[in-house]
Design a protein around this motif. Structure first.
Motif, PDB file in Angstrom:
ATOM      1  N   GLY A   1      14.950 -18.960 -19.934  1.00 42.55           N
ATOM      2  CA  GLY A   1      15.778 -18.116 -20.790  1.00 42.55           C
ATOM      3  C   GLY A   1      15.032 -17.081 -21.615  1.00 42.55           C
ATOM      4  N   LYS A   2      13.712 -16.985 -21.450  1.00 41.07           N
ATOM      5  CA  LYS A   2      12.901 -16.061 -22.245  1.00 41.07           C
ATOM      6  C   LYS A   2      12.143 -15.112 -21.313  1.00 41.07           C
ATOM      7  CE  LYS A   2       8.961 -17.460 -24.114  1.00 41.07           C
ATOM      8  NZ  LYS A   2       7.982 -18.151 -24.946  1.00 41.07           N
ATOM      9  N   THR A   3      12.166 -13.826 -21.638  1.00 37.80           N
ATOM     10  CA  THR A   3      11.398 -12.850 -20.863  1.00 37.80           C
ATOM     11  C   THR A   3       9.930 -13.021 -21.200  1.00 37.80           C
ATOM     12  OG1 THR A   3      13.258 -11.312 -20.856  1.00 37.80           O
ATOM     13  CG2 THR A   3      11.078 -10.394 -20.357  1.00 37.80           C
ATOM     14  N   ILE A   4       9.143 -13.415 -20.180  1.00 39.68           N
ATOM     15  CA  ILE A   4       7.718 -13.666 -20.424  1.00 39.68           C
ATOM     16  C   ILE A   4       6.816 -12.575 -19.834  1.00 39.68           C
ATOM     17  CG2 ILE A   4       8.011 -16.149 -20.692  1.00 39.68           C
ATOM     18  CD1 ILE A   4       6.879 -16.472 -17.819  1.00 39.68           C
ATOM     19  N   ARG A   5       7.331 -11.804 -18.910  1.00 39.92           N
ATOM     20  CA  ARG A   5       6.645 -10.624 -18.375  1.00 39.92           C
ATOM     21  C   ARG A   5       7.721  -9.586 -18.112  1.00 39.92           C
ATOM     22  NH1 ARG A   5       3.213 -13.848 -19.404  1.00 39.92           N
ATOM     23  NH2 ARG A   5       1.281 -14.314 -18.308  1.00 39.92           N
ATOM     24  N   GLU A   6       7.442  -8.336 -18.466  1.00 34.37           N
ATOM     25  CA  GLU A   6       8.456  -7.303 -18.274  1.00 34.37           C
ATOM     26  C   GLU A   6       7.827  -6.061 -17.667  1.00 34.37           C
ATOM     27  OE1 GLU A   6      12.364  -5.564 -20.515  1.00 34.37           O
ATOM     28  OE2 GLU A   6      10.805  -6.473 -21.729  1.00 34.37           O
ATOM     29  N   ASN A   7       8.378  -5.628 -16.542  1.00 33.68           N
ATOM     30  CA  ASN A   7       7.921  -4.430 -15.840  1.00 33.68           C
ATOM     31  C   ASN A   7       6.418  -4.430 -15.588  1.00 33.68           C
ATOM     32  OD1 ASN A   7      10.541  -3.302 -15.662  1.00 33.68           O
ATOM     33  ND2 ASN A   7      10.364  -2.638 -17.780  1.00 33.68           N
ATOM     34  N   GLU A   8       5.890  -5.592 -15.226  1.00 35.83           N
ATOM     35  CA  GLU A   8       4.474  -5.699 -14.867  1.00 35.83           C
ATOM     36  C   GLU A   8       4.282  -5.112 -13.482  1.00 35.83           C
ATOM     37  OE1 GLU A   8       1.860  -7.187 -16.647  1.00 35.83           O
ATOM     38  OE2 GLU A   8       3.231  -7.398 -18.341  1.00 35.83           O
ATOM     39  N   GLU A   9       3.171  -4.424 -13.280  1.00 34.17           N
ATOM     40  CA  GLU A   9       2.862  -3.886 -11.962  1.00 34.17           C
ATOM     41  C   GLU A   9       1.901  -4.819 -11.257  1.00 34.17           C
ATOM     42  OE1 GLU A   9       1.652   0.184 -11.961  1.00 34.17           O
ATOM     43  OE2 GLU A   9       3.276   0.787 -13.295  1.00 34.17           O
ATOM     44  N   MET A  10       1.939  -4.771  -9.929  1.00 34.30           N
ATOM     45  CA  MET A  10       0.991  -5.560  -9.165  1.00 34.30           C
ATOM     46  C   MET A  10      -0.408  -5.187  -9.611  1.00 34.30           C
ATOM     47  SD  MET A  10       2.609  -5.691  -5.344  1.00 34.30           S
ATOM     48  CE  MET A  10       1.308  -6.735  -4.720  1.00 34.30           C
ATOM     49  N   ILE A  11      -1.303  -6.148  -9.564  1.00 37.82           N
ATOM     50  CA  ILE A  11      -2.668  -5.930 -10.036  1.00 37.82           C
ATOM     51  C   ILE A  11      -3.359  -4.855  -9.216  1.00 37.82           C
ATOM     52  CG2 ILE A  11      -4.935  -7.006 -10.274  1.00 37.82           C
ATOM     53  CD1 ILE A  11      -3.390  -9.613 -11.000  1.00 37.82           C
ATOM     54  N   SER A  12      -3.113  -4.856  -7.914  1.00 39.55           N
ATOM     55  CA  SER A  12      -3.743  -3.831  -7.086  1.00 39.55           C
ATOM     56  C   SER A  12      -2.885  -3.565  -5.875  1.00 39.55           C
ATOM     57  CB  SER A  12      -5.140  -4.285  -6.660  1.00 39.55           C
ATOM     58  OG  SER A  12      -5.131  -4.820  -5.376  1.00 39.55           O
ATOM     59  N   GLY A  13      -3.110  -2.435  -5.266  1.00 29.47           N
ATOM     60  CA  GLY A  13      -2.413  -2.113  -4.035  1.00 29.47           C
ATOM     61  C   GLY A  13      -3.237  -2.449  -2.812  1.00 29.47           C
ATOM     62  N   GLN A  14      -4.392  -3.046  -3.016  1.00 28.43           N
ATOM     63  CA  GLN A  14      -5.285  -3.331  -1.893  1.00 28.43           C
ATOM     64  C   GLN A  14      -5.570  -4.818  -1.747  1.00 28.43           C
ATOM     65  OE1 GLN A  14      -6.266  -0.844   0.126  1.00 28.43           O
ATOM     66  NE2 GLN A  14      -4.986   0.480  -1.126  1.00 28.43           N
ATOM     67  N   GLY A  15      -4.699  -5.656  -2.223  1.00 25.29           N
ATOM     68  CA  GLY A  15      -4.974  -7.084  -2.201  1.00 25.29           C
ATOM     69  C   GLY A  15      -5.587  -7.476  -3.528  1.00 25.29           C
TER      70      GLY A  15
ATOM     71  N   ASP B   1       0.803  -1.219   0.000  1.00 21.84           N
ATOM     72  CA  ASP B   1       0.000   0.000   0.000  1.00 21.84           C
ATOM     73  C   ASP B   1       0.836   1.270   0.000  1.00 21.84           C
ATOM     74  OD1 ASP B   1      -2.338  -1.482  -0.033  1.00 21.84           O
ATOM     75  OD2 ASP B   1      -2.510  -1.507   2.148  1.00 21.84           O
ATOM     76  N   THR B   2       2.140   1.148   0.263  1.00 24.77           N
ATOM     77  CA  THR B   2       3.008   2.329   0.325  1.00 24.77           C
ATOM     78  C   THR B   2       4.131   2.298  -0.706  1.00 24.77           C
ATOM     79  OG1 THR B   2       4.393   1.270   1.997  1.00 24.77           O
ATOM     80  CG2 THR B   2       2.574   2.649   2.788  1.00 24.77           C
ATOM     81  N   THR B   3       4.251   1.204  -1.430  1.00 23.28           N
ATOM     82  CA  THR B   3       5.357   1.031  -2.369  1.00 23.28           C
ATOM     83  C   THR B   3       4.820   0.579  -3.720  1.00 23.28           C
ATOM     84  OG1 THR B   3       6.764   0.313  -0.517  1.00 23.28           O
ATOM     85  CG2 THR B   3       7.552  -0.171  -2.743  1.00 23.28           C
ATOM     86  N   LYS B   4       5.254   1.222  -4.789  1.00 27.44           N
ATOM     87  CA  LYS B   4       4.891   0.782  -6.131  1.00 27.44           C
ATOM     88  C   LYS B   4       5.752  -0.440  -6.457  1.00 27.44           C
ATOM     89  CE  LYS B   4       4.662   2.248 -10.924  1.00 27.44           C
ATOM     90  NZ  LYS B   4       4.915   3.317 -11.878  1.00 27.44           N
ATOM     91  N   ILE B   5       5.111  -1.575  -6.694  1.00 27.46           N
ATOM     92  CA  ILE B   5       5.828  -2.833  -6.894  1.00 27.46           C
ATOM     93  C   ILE B   5       5.613  -3.335  -8.314  1.00 27.46           C
ATOM     94  CG2 ILE B   5       6.078  -5.225  -6.102  1.00 27.46           C
ATOM     95  CD1 ILE B   5       4.993  -4.199  -3.351  1.00 27.46           C
ATOM     96  N   SER B   6       6.719  -3.696  -8.959  1.00 28.51           N
ATOM     97  CA  SER B   6       6.655  -4.249 -10.312  1.00 28.51           C
ATOM     98  C   SER B   6       7.577  -5.460 -10.385  1.00 28.51           C
ATOM     99  CB  SER B   6       7.068  -3.195 -11.350  1.00 28.51           C
ATOM    100  OG  SER B   6       8.400  -2.775 -11.115  1.00 28.51           O
ATOM    101  N   TYR B   7       7.427  -6.221 -11.474  1.00 25.43           N
ATOM    102  CA  TYR B   7       8.244  -7.428 -11.620  1.00 25.43           C
ATOM    103  C   TYR B   7       8.463  -7.771 -13.079  1.00 25.43           C
ATOM    104  CZ  TYR B   7       3.633  -9.580 -12.198  1.00 25.43           C
ATOM    105  OH  TYR B   7       2.363  -9.873 -12.629  1.00 25.43           O
ATOM    106  N   THR B   8       9.543  -8.497 -13.295  1.00 24.86           N
ATOM    107  CA  THR B   8       9.888  -9.066 -14.598  1.00 24.86           C
ATOM    108  C   THR B   8      10.109 -10.550 -14.371  1.00 24.86           C
ATOM    109  OG1 THR B   8      10.882  -7.018 -15.411  1.00 24.86           O
ATOM    110  CG2 THR B   8      11.661  -9.069 -16.429  1.00 24.86           C
ATOM    111  N   ILE B   9       9.676 -11.374 -15.331  1.00 26.11           N
ATOM    112  CA  ILE B   9       9.863 -12.822 -15.217  1.00 26.11           C
ATOM    113  C   ILE B   9      10.629 -13.318 -16.433  1.00 26.11           C
ATOM    114  CG2 ILE B   9       8.756 -15.081 -14.983  1.00 26.11           C
ATOM    115  CD1 ILE B   9       6.223 -13.533 -13.996  1.00 26.11           C
ATOM    116  N   ILE B  10      11.723 -13.995 -16.169  1.00 25.63           N
ATOM    117  CA  ILE B  10      12.513 -14.645 -17.220  1.00 25.63           C
ATOM    118  C   ILE B  10      12.416 -16.141 -16.956  1.00 25.63           C
ATOM    119  CG2 ILE B  10      14.789 -14.875 -18.299  1.00 25.63           C
ATOM    120  CD1 ILE B  10      15.348 -12.012 -17.085  1.00 25.63           C
TER     121      ILE B  10
END
Length: 156
Positions: free
Chosen positions: A128-142, A116-125
């Motif tokens: 050997g292949k990038t399958i998600r890049e700079n995705e943000e969490m779906i929501s900040g409230q669960g 709720d206080t931090t913008k969280i994102s992720y990348t998944i490799i």
């Protein structure tokens, strides 16, 4: 959960839990680095264990975390980006991504403590292949996203 911290010498403290104890050696590793390590390890544990619940396995798992902190005290986390790199025998890249998403959105209590206080994102490799890049969490409230039948990994 209960933890006790006792000063030992100079900038060394001993953390004692109901299960074990360890030395916190400041400033060699700062408390904020331990905190970030705990966040990353919580999620890494999920990503390792969730596939096992589905008869799958993850190997070569590395989770890198990068935080941007506020300039002014108390210098809270403003952003957290996690990069998950792993190989697996997942049926698809979507299944592998779902393991990470389940951790980030639902099971990892440390990530969900700061969401709720931090913008969280992720990348998944994956494999050997990038399958998600700079995705943000779906929501900040669960999340109410149906991630399927997955079991959490870490008992309190």
């Amino acid at each position: 959960m209960k933890i006790s911290i006792a000063h030992k010498e100079a900038m060394k403290f001993e953390a004692t839990t109901t299960k074990s104890s360890f030395i916190i050696d400041c400033p060699t590793i700062s408390p904020i680095e331990y905190f970030l390590s705990g966040i990353i390890t919580c999620s890494a544990t999920d990503v390792y264990m969730l596939p096992q619940n589905q008869g799958k396995s993850v190997t070569d798992l590395v989770v890198d975390g990068e935080v941007k902190r506020a300039d002014d005290h108390p210098k809270k986390f403003e952003t957290l980006h996690l990069t998950y790199t792993f190989n697996s025998d997942a049926d698809s890249d979507d299944q592998a991504a779902r393991w990470v998403m389940a951790s980030v959105e639902t099971y990892c209590s440390t990530i969900n403590t700061i969401r709720d206080t931090t913008k969280i994102s992720y990348t998944i490799i994956h494999n050997g292949k990038t399958i998600r890049e700079n995705e943000e969490m779906i929501s900040g409230q669960g999340s109410n996203v149906d991630l399927g039948d997955l079991d959490a990994c870490c008992p309190s």
